[in-house]
Design an enzyme around this catalytic site. Structure first.
Site, short mmCIF file in Angstrom:
data_model
loop_
_atom_site.label_atom_id
_atom_site.label_comp_id
_atom_site.label_asym_id
_atom_site.label_seq_id
_atom_site.Cartn_x
_atom_site.Cartn_y
_atom_site.Cartn_z
CG HIS A 195 -1.96 -1.26 1.17
ND1 HIS A 195 -2.60 -1.88 2.05
CD2 HIS A 195 -2.57 -1.86 -0.16
CE1 HIS A 195 -3.66 -2.46 1.48
NE2 HIS A 195 -3.55 -2.69 0.37
CG HIS A 231 -6.42 -10.77 -7.50
ND1 HIS A 231 -5.75 -10.41 -8.45
CD2 HIS A 231 -6.77 -11.92 -7.54
CE1 HIS A 231 -5.73 -11.39 -9.41
NE2 HIS A 231 -6.18 -12.44 -8.63
CB SER A 243 -5.37 -1.44 -2.67
OG SER A 243 -6.00 -3.01 -3.19
CD GLU A 292 -12.24 -10.33 -4.21
OE1 GLU A 292 -12.47 -11.61 -3.93
OE2 GLU A 292 -11.11 -9.84 -4.22
CG ASP A 333 -9.25 -14.27 -13.46
OD1 ASP A 333 -8.76 -13.64 -12.73
OD2 ASP A 333 -9.14 -15.15 -14.13
N GLY A 334 -9.91 -11.13 -12.38
CA GLY A 334 -9.10 -9.39 -12.73
C GLY A 334 -8.12 -9.93 -13.75
CG ASP A 347 -3.11 -7.34 -4.98
OD1 ASP A 347 -4.04 -7.28 -5.84
OD2 ASP A 347 -3.40 -6.76 -3.87
#
Length: 279
Positions: free
Chosen positions: A19, A42, A100, A118, A143-144, A164
């Site tokens: 972060h 994510h 984040s 997410e 799905d990112g 991430d």
């Protein structure tokens, strides 16, 4: 992997490193009026209670953000991040931690956009609840790592991508490098942040070699360890690959990383930073 819930790990040393890098990169992007896009592959739940059963069960935040909470000697580059954590808490007591998405939502401006992925349905529902409805913010229960490629290049021609995954699935190590390569091919001037955990050092060494083989230039690597590597012990460190970093970031991390070691892991901690691939 859908069993992973970040609430157990919120605010730990790995979160602090990740972060801090996100905040410093967004602060740099904000120096110009031109709009930009942020993509978080994510996103998690967006914000977390540190006084609930999940966080209290592991207590990982006690070695992370809690070590910075009352410090009066924070390096300048670290103060903005800690101040953002203070803003999400209504009192002097540390009871909440921003993920984040909350940090990104707070730092982007009206002209900027943010897209949060997410896949976990419960965390996605929390994410939607925790983020104020703003026209420039979109959440997707998808799905990112699949979705981000189609977004490149953004219309703004400026942007930051945070990747991430939990890495509970071993294939994530290869997939995230593959997605980085494909997304960068479409958006070569964008800033890409790839977070990784150090559970198996050889796996990270292989990941470094794979990142180099992509042919992408201008990559910095930052890593923070709370204990020596020890197979089977769990996560000993975490790190970030940063593609097209702000020119100020390396100097800032040269102040931040030794400070984090001194405050969070003075006996066994260590850090490293290097140019993985030159410009």
């Amino acid at each position: 992997m859908l069993s992973y819930r970040h609430a157990f790990h919120a605010g730990n040393p790995a979160d602090v490193l990740k972060h801090v890098v996100v905040v410093r990169c967004l602060a740099y992007l904000n120096q110009k009026e031109k709009p930009y896009l942020v993509v978080d592959t994510h996103a998690g739940a967006g914000r977390y209670r540190l006084d609930d059963a999940s966080a209290q069960k592991t207590g990982e935040y006690q070695q992370g953000i809690a070590r910075l909470w009352h410090r009066q000697d924070l390096p300048e580059a670290l103060r903005g991040y800690v101040q953002l954590v203070k803003e999400i808490n209504s009192s002097d007591e540390l009871t909440q931690y921003p993920g984040s998405p909350w940090l990104i939502r707070t730092l982007i401006r009206e002209q900027d956009r943010a897209i949060f992925y997410e896949l976990h349905s419960k965390d996605h529902a929390l994410l939607k609840r925790h983020l104020e409805r703003k026209p420039q913010i979109i959440t997707r229960c998808e799905d990112g790592l699949t979705g981000v490629i189609a977004l490149m290049p953004p219309n703004e021609r400026r942007g930051l991508v945070l990747m991430d995954p939990s890495y509970e699935v071993k294939e994530d190590y290869q997939q995230v490098v593959s997605v980085l390569e494909k997304a960068h091919r479409r958006f070569a001037t964008g800033t890409f942040l790839v977070w990784y955990p150090v559970v198996d050092r050889e796996r990270i060494s292989a990941m470094e070699r794979a990142v180099k083989r992509t042919g992408i230039r201008n990559i910095k690597q930052f890593e923070f360890s709370t204990c020596p590597d020890f197979p089977g012990r769990g996560m000993s460190a975490s790190g970030m690959f940063v593609v097209n970093p702000p020119w100020t970031l390396e100097q800032e991390m040269q102040q931040i990383l030794p400070y984090l070691v001194d405050v969070m892991a003075p006996d066994q901690g260590s850090f490293r930073y290097k140019t993985l691939v030159a410009e």
